[in-house]
Enzyme design. Structure first.
Site, mmCIF file in Angstrom:
data_model
loop_
_atom_site.group_PDB
_atom_site.id
_atom_site.type_symbol
_atom_site.label_atom_id
_atom_site.label_comp_id
_atom_site.label_asym_id
_atom_site.label_seq_id
_atom_site.Cartn_x
_atom_site.Cartn_y
_atom_site.Cartn_z
ATOM 1 N N GLU A 172 -6.488 2.047 -10.228
ATOM 2 C CA GLU A 172 -6.836 1.033 -9.227
ATOM 3 C C GLU A 172 -8.124 1.444 -8.530
ATOM 4 O O GLU A 172 -8.673 2.512 -8.812
ATOM 5 C CB GLU A 172 -5.696 0.803 -8.242
ATOM 6 N N GLY A 209 2.307 3.169 -2.075
ATOM 7 C CA GLY A 209 3.511 3.319 -2.894
ATOM 8 C C GLY A 209 4.732 2.555 -2.407
ATOM 9 O O GLY A 209 5.823 2.729 -2.939
ATOM 10 N N ARG A 260 -0.073 10.990 8.476
ATOM 11 C CA ARG A 260 -1.234 11.887 8.377
ATOM 12 C C ARG A 260 -1.960 11.891 9.714
ATOM 13 O O ARG A 260 -2.445 10.874 10.184
ATOM 14 C CB ARG A 260 -2.158 11.407 7.265
ATOM 15 N N ASP A 284 -9.130 7.926 0.521
ATOM 16 C CA ASP A 284 -8.434 9.033 1.210
ATOM 17 C C ASP A 284 -8.802 10.401 0.634
ATOM 18 O O ASP A 284 -9.117 11.330 1.367
ATOM 19 C CB ASP A 284 -6.914 8.954 0.996
ATOM 20 N N THR A 285 -8.716 10.481 -0.691
ATOM 21 C CA THR A 285 -8.937 11.781 -1.343
ATOM 22 C C THR A 285 -10.397 12.229 -1.197
ATOM 23 O O THR A 285 -10.699 13.394 -1.408
ATOM 24 C CB THR A 285 -8.588 11.718 -2.838
ATOM 25 N N SER A 287 0.846 -1.196 0.000
ATOM 26 C CA SER A 287 0.000 0.000 0.000
ATOM 27 C C SER A 287 0.873 1.234 0.000
ATOM 28 O O SER A 287 2.067 1.164 0.311
ATOM 29 C CB SER A 287 -0.892 0.041 1.235
ATOM 30 N N GLU A 311 -9.607 5.035 -8.907
ATOM 31 C CA GLU A 311 -8.518 5.967 -9.217
ATOM 32 C C GLU A 311 -8.288 6.006 -10.725
ATOM 33 O O GLU A 311 -8.055 4.973 -11.350
ATOM 34 C CB GLU A 311 -7.227 5.540 -8.506
#
Ligand SMILES: Nc1ncnc2c1ncn2[C@@H]1O[C@H](COP(=O)(O)OP(=O)(O)OP(=O)(O)O)[C@@H](O)[C@H]1O
Ligand SMILES: [Mg+2]
Length: 405
Positions: free
Chosen positions: A287, A163, A372, A294-295, A161, A274
């Site tokens: 994906e 990256g 975050r 998140d976004t 996950s 995405e």
């Protein structure tokens, strides 16, 4: 379609078990609480955000088969809501076979957590456009795969996950090293990688799409996409905005891709599809998360019902007529700069003096570099005004060693 709600902490309770208790799980838990659902929050560490708003909490290794099965058998939930990718898939498949409802369904969870399975499914079964790709089992195959899709190529582990283990390779030697890097950072014992054509990304959309029970069948509903851009090679996003600024034809294409993929995955709940928009105008499936994205945190301020409210309702079998966009908005992450125990957020007062600004401080028990920790959210006349507000607020807030005010 569900028509009745029970009472928590009683024999009539509707019970949801959330596997993964981060900030996204926390918002889902809050929405479930609003419906009087009994919420059980699970994660691998204690005091995770969703645990703050749950009836009960468990700390387990979610990749361990027995621990996942044990907690489910003990709680006997009506709904199992996976909120992260790192969950033992075999446990979810077996529990579904026993009759438990896994959101959106165990097959979709399995496909979407695995880049190779997902790419085969999206590009070959569903037939949506993607970057060129090839799979590889060893260093030589990785180099050949890069030659096939063209240099530079992006090498990613089959499972990981955020990256982790991605390498951009510009020649054969880098491709061979990229294979090793991917295997070293992969979740599980995988020995396979995906090699992708590296495209010039102009912008990225999250085509939020949900499936709900209307009483006369399951309906798939595409929402107006969220947009974000990230500096090249950065594994997290800083800002997203809603609605996207992309023209209607790009929005349509993205929604069509999203709907086809989500229909094929099936089940109930929201999906974050995405989409990469390339500088030469291609609209490509990248994906999909079978859960809030998140976004999509920005939808907490832009829509009649956020992606979390939609998810909570849909997975409980309740209908969700398409919610309206209420205002343009933007979101910006609050990242930690250092490892701290029980950190504080400074500058909150100043930030909240900005009209239309909201803060989410997740309450995570500790920070590390780039973790975050919270979110700045704002509405505005348009997306640009909202972005200006969250950027101004970002100048005030800082995750610091705690001095309680
Ligand atoms: N083939 C590609 N060409 C160019 N950029 C890419 C490509 N694939 C991914 N990216 C960039 O890398 C980001 C992360 O890729 P991806 O979504 O596959 O990984 P991830 O581990 O799921 O990360 P995240 O959790 O941030 O979504 C994408 O959002 C995009 O900016
Ligand atoms: Mg991604």
């Amino acid at each position: 379609m569900r028509d009745v709600l029970g009472t928590p902490w009683s024999s009539t309770a509707n019970k949801a078990l959330i596997l993964g208790s981060g900030e996204l799980g926390k918002e889902v838990a809050i929405e479930l609480q609003r419906l009087g659902v009994e919420v059980v929050a699970v994660d691998r560490y204690d005091r995770a955000p969703a645990m703050h708003v749950a009836h009960r909490r468990y700390v387990i290794d979610m990749l361990d088969y027995d621990q996942v099965v044990d907690v489910v058998r003990r709680e006997h939930p009506d709904v199992i809501i996976p909120e992260v990718e790192a969950i033992n898939l075999q446990a979810l498949q077996d529990l579904e076979r026993e009759g438990y409802f896994v959101v959106p369904n165990a097959k979709a969870v399995g496909i979407t957590m695995n880049r190779i399975e997902l790419r085969k499914f999206a590009a070959e079964t569903v037939g949506v456009p993607t970057t060129k790709y090839a799979f590889a089992h060893n260093e030589e195959e990785a180099a050949e795969a890069c030659e096939k899709v063209g240099f530079p190529c992006l090498i990613k582990p089959e499972m990981s996950s955020s990256g982790h283990g991605h390498t951009l390779a510009t020649n054969k030697e880098e491709a061979m090293n990229g294979f090793k890097e991917a295997i070293a950072h992969a979740r599980g014992k995988s020995q396979r990688v995906i090699v992708e054509e590296y495209v010039d990304v102009a912008t990225e959309l999250t085509a939020l799409t949900y499936r709900h029970d209307t009483g006369s069948g399951i309906e798939t509903v595409p929402l107006t996409p969220v947009e974000h851009q990230r500096p090249k090679g950065i594994y997290f996003y800083y800002e997203s905005w809603h609605p996207t600024k992309q023209p209607e034809d790009v929005v349509k294409k993205s929604q069509e891709i999203a709907k086809r993929v989500v229909d094929a995955l099936g089940g109930l709940g929201i999906f974050g599809v995405e989409i990469l928009i390339t500088s030469d105008g291609r609209v490509l499936f990248s994906e999909v998360s079978p859960r809030p994205h998140d976004t999509g945190l920005v939808t907490l301020v832009t829509m009649e019902q956020s992606e979390f409210a939609i998810h909570a309702r849909a997975v409980m079998g309740l209908p969700v007529p398409k919610p309206r966009l209420l205002s343009p908005g933007a979101a910006r992450v609050i990242l930690a700069e250092e490892p701290l125990e029980a950190p504080c957020l400074e500058g909150v007062g100043k930030a909240l003096m900005i009209p239309g600004l909201q803060i989410r401080w997740f309450g995570k028990p500790r920070s590390y570099v780039n973790r975050r920790m919270g979110m700045l959210l704002a509405i505005g006349e348009d997306v640009d005004e909202a972005l200006r507000k969250v950027r101004e607020a970002a100048k005030y807030v800082k995750v610091k060693r705690c001095v309680k005010g």
